[in-house]
Design an enzyme around this catalytic site. Structure first.
Site, PDB file in Angstrom:
ATOM      1  N   ASP A 534       0.840  -1.199   0.000  1.00 52.70           N
ATOM      2  CA  ASP A 534       0.000   0.000   0.000  1.00 52.70           C
ATOM      3  C   ASP A 534       0.871   1.244   0.000  1.00 52.70           C
ATOM      4  O   ASP A 534       2.081   1.173   0.223  1.00 52.70           O
ATOM      5  CB  ASP A 534      -0.940  -0.017   1.216  1.00 52.70           C
ATOM      6  CG  ASP A 534      -0.185  -0.159   2.520  1.00 52.70           C
ATOM      7  OD1 ASP A 534       0.548   0.772   2.879  1.00 52.70           O
ATOM      8  OD2 ASP A 534      -0.309  -1.218   3.181  1.00 52.70           O
ATOM      9  N   GLU A 614      21.031 -23.065 -18.855  1.00 52.60           N
ATOM     10  CA  GLU A 614      20.201 -22.199 -17.991  1.00 52.60           C
ATOM     11  C   GLU A 614      21.042 -21.055 -17.425  1.00 52.60           C
ATOM     12  O   GLU A 614      20.591 -19.903 -17.355  1.00 52.60           O
ATOM     13  CB  GLU A 614      19.586 -23.020 -16.855  1.00 52.60           C
ATOM     14  CG  GLU A 614      18.474 -23.942 -17.321  1.00 52.60           C
ATOM     15  CD  GLU A 614      17.982 -24.868 -16.203  1.00 52.60           C
ATOM     16  OE1 GLU A 614      16.784 -25.199 -16.209  1.00 52.60           O
ATOM     17  OE2 GLU A 614      18.801 -25.280 -15.338  1.00 52.60           O
TER      18      GLU A 614
END
Ligand code: GLA
Length: 742
Positions: A534, A614
């Protein structure tokens, strides 16, 4: 001047670049809300002719004028029990038994700069860009004055609101509800767009047609919560991404909140936002004042994208105070999903060596490093190193990290205490518990009573001690349970209703001091992922761990919902191992890399388990993040599709000057005979010529060459669009880079 007063009509008008907000003093002093919408000069009092709506009563002074009722007129800050039966902003109970609030205009003042809110996070003015309007209302019988505060950021199309409530009487007054603001929207047909969810599935957008009665969005959890976000949009029924009227309401508050919306008998809408009132009360002694949290308002008729861009820029510039806000963040590797609680110094160093070889800049030691913490059942509160795992403590480990060329970051969850901890054994009364009742546990832990200054001071000293004693450049500040048992041994029985808000004030005070004392530290907020995502937290933390769900496909939906109110600079997102630990889904590494392109980018896996291919792909991702990360951090985000609606999800970020852009598309529902993916781009300069580079395609490409030209006009890309090749496989994805040729 963005604030003006018309003494003849008794109207106060707030003007921003594209909007007008007007209020007026009614015949007997009510402060009426006359207009908020697209910029328009003039007065709006004519919109409210007398209308006698039966059972809507009249002020005593207007007993002959039945057409005038506080119940039918739009209000700036509604009272209670005094003729307006819709949602109230203020409910009081004075010591002498007086209840209700009948608020009337007394005076107003226009001040340069932006008001502040003592003890609370609030937006701030950078370069004299804001003005403040303070309007004082009063109810002599109740003995209160309410100062309504408006911050006008004209160039940003933002108006902030808060209230200061003062006991001007000689006896105590108890506030039982003290909302931050009320917004009446008297005409039109409106939907509510809000963001609900649960742990690992935060901020899912839900749009509801408002029907008569009250719809409430909020939290009783002591945190803004995974379940509802304190940001809502009221939008016209035809509003969409690129068109339509939208009002945004964002509370700058991280505790229990409510944003209630009522459609009344007149088909008028009222939204009231602020601290959650059930469970809340606050006693004001004579002369004392209470400040409500702030709400950030904005209006646009340009649809959700325009509204989002206003909030993104405002939060980055006028809420986030960290010097890191628009600065590239170090690319990190976090130990959590790599090792959980099972590590020692050697294992950490081996992970760190791998991280360094991949190109990471920061190693973050997550949970499990302190006290007796081998699982989540014990140790919280004991913020000193577990020497069994880390012989010699943190210092040798941090030294080794430095030798490797890595900065060091640390996880803490300092608002909590485990029953099995030295801290709890020494101070059992520091936990929030109700006398005579077994406390409710969450993750087997209790919450420290931060409403008590001595507990908040201990917390500050403990974390400041770590930051002083060790070379720590990043803190992940976690919070892993909801608040219950709101009883403080530091307050008398009749003030226990203050504990929830005092907890927030205690926490904000600690964060204020810590971020001011250690400005170089990059703080990341977290609450089991995005359980306290928030604007209040963003005042202290420039980034927040968006969700504990690191599955890229689920994350696209979570980040999509988050993006309505919050900028990508605030979103922390990591690439984790596959199959994913939360959902079990297998996805390609390239797709995971695209989905994690937020403000805080990093990895949450064991580099030792990677194949050479990877590892090579991760090096490419890190290089890409360094090269293009600024577009994500400071550019504008465009939501091109809705995750889950259609076979792929596409989004685009564009630098603020429109010169550079990245388009990403992920196949979220692999299908037979997949179709090419067509999207229209946004935010480009129509006349500009853009070079388009095929940044990456992860997954097998069905078609061959598909970008025959190297250069396209912005207009061609926006109005004609781009057709990406059809892709097969498990969640393949593609990305394009566009750069304007000057
Ligand atoms: C929370 C966080 C995770 C991790 C764990 C550690 O769930 O959201 O990222 O730090 O705590 O216990």
């Amino acid at each position: 001047m963005s604030i003006s007063y018309d003494p003849k009509r008794k109207t106060l008008t707030l003007a921003t670049k594209n909007t007008t907000y007007q209020m007026g003093v009614g015949p007997v002093g009510h402060l009426l809300h006359l207009y908020y919408g697209r910029r328009a000069e003039g007065s709006f009092g004519h919109l409210y002719p007398p209308h006698d709506c039966g059972f809507s009563p009249n002020p005593y002074e207007l007993r002959d004028e039945r057409g005038w009722s506080p119940d039918t007129m739009p209000q700036e800050y509604s009272g209670s029990d005094t003729g307006d039966f819709r949602l109230p902003c203020l409910e009081i109970a004075a010591e002498d038994g007086v209840r209700g609030a009948d608020l009337r205009y007394v005076r107003h003042e226009i001040r340069p700069g932006k008001y502040g809110l003592p003890g609370l996070p609030a937006s701030f003015d950078r370069e004299g860009e804001a003005e403040t309007l303070a309007v004082t209302l009063s109810d002599p019988a109740a003995g209160v004055e309410v100062e309504l505060l408006y911050g006008v950021f004209a160039a940003r199309d933002v108006i902030t609101r808060a209230a200061r409530i003062v006991n001007v009487s000689t006896r105590a007054v108890r506030l039982e509800k003290a909302a931050s603001m009320c917004l009446d929207i008297p005409f039109g047909t409106w939907d509510l767009l809000h963001f609900h969810g649960r742990h690992t599935m935060e901020r899912q957008p839900e749009r509801t047609c408002l029907s008569h009665g009250v719809q409430s969005v909020g939290s009783r959890r002591g945190a803004s919560s995974h379940q509802h976000d304190p940001f809502v949009i009221l939008c016209g029924r035809d509003a969409a991404e690129d068109a339509g009227e939208c009002y945004g309401l964002m509370s700058v508050y991280s505790g229990s909140f409510e944003t209630d919306v009522e459609l009344d008998q007149m088909n008028a809408l009222r939204a009231v936002a602020g601290i959650r009132h059930d469970g809340f009360s606050w006693t004001l002694e004579p002369g004392e004042a209470f400040f409500t949290p702030e709400v950030i308002l904005s209006f646009t008729d340009g649809g959700f994208t325009a509204l989002s861009h206003t909030y993104h820029r405002f939060l980055r510039r006028n809420i986030c105070r960290s010097p890191w806000t628009e600065r590239p963040r170090p690319i990190l590797l976090n130990s959590w999903e790599a090792a959980y609680f099972d590590f020692d110094a050697d294992k950490l160093l081996s992970i760190a060596r791998g991280a360094k070889a991949l190109g990471a800049e920061l190693f973050v030691l997550d949970d499990g490093w302190f006290g007796v913490r081998n699982s989540d059942s014990s140790g919280l509160g004991d913020w000193f190193a577990n020497e069994k795992k880390l012989p010699g403590g943190l210092a040798p480990l941090i030294r080794e990290m430095g030798r490797l060329g890595l900065r060091f970051g640390l996880w803490v969850e300092p608002e909590m205490v485990s029953e099995d901890s030295e801290l709890y054994r020494a101070h059992p009364d520091w936990a929030l518990t109700v006398p005579g009742r077994k406390p409710v546990l969450g993750r087997e832990q209790l919450v420290l009573d931060l409403s008590r200054p001595e507990v908040a001071d201990w917390l500050y000293d403990t974390i400041a001690g770590l930051l002083t004693d060790y070379d720590i450049s990043y803190i992940k500040w976690d919070m892993n349970r909801s608040l219950t048992d709101l009883y403080s041994r530091g307050l008398p029985p009749d003030r226990q209703g203050e504990v929830g808000h005092r907890y927030m004030l205690g926490l904000y005070g600690v964060l204020e001091r810590l971020t001011a004392s250690f400005p170089h530290v990059l703080f990341e907020g977290c609450a089991g992922g995005g359980g306290r995502f928030d604007a209040g937290m963003l005042a202290y933390f420039p980034q927040i761990w968006c969700s504990d769900n690191t599955d890229p496909i689920a994350r696209l939906a979570i980040q999509h919902g988050t993006s309505f109110g919050y900028p990508m600079s605030a979103v922390s997102a990591h690439v984790s191992a596959s199959p994913n630990h939360q959902t079990g889904r297998t996805t390609p590494l390239g797709t995971r890399g695209l989905a994690a392109m937020g403000g805080g980018f990093g990895y949450e896996l064991d580099p030792g388990a990677l194949t050479p291919e990877e590892a090579e792909e991760i090096r490419r991702q890190i290089a890409r993040c360094r090269e293009y990360g600024d577009i994500v951090l400071t550019g504008d985000l465009y939501r091109l599709t809705v995750p889950g609606k259609g076979p792929f999800t596409a989004w685009q970020t564009v630098s603020e000057d429109g010169a550079r852009s990245i388009l990403c598309a992920v196949v979220t529902e692999p299908a037979g005979n997949p179709l090419p993916m067509h999207v229209r781009l946004k935010g480009l300069d129509p006349a500009g010529r853009y070079a388009v580079t095929d940044l990456d395609v992860f997954g097998s490409r069905e078609t061959g060459a598909w970008l025959p030209e190297e250069e396209y006009t912005g207009a061609a890309l926006m109005y004609g669009g781009v057709t990406l090749p059809s892709l097969k496989g498990d969640y393949p994805s593609a990305a394009l880079y566009l750069e304007r040729r000057d």
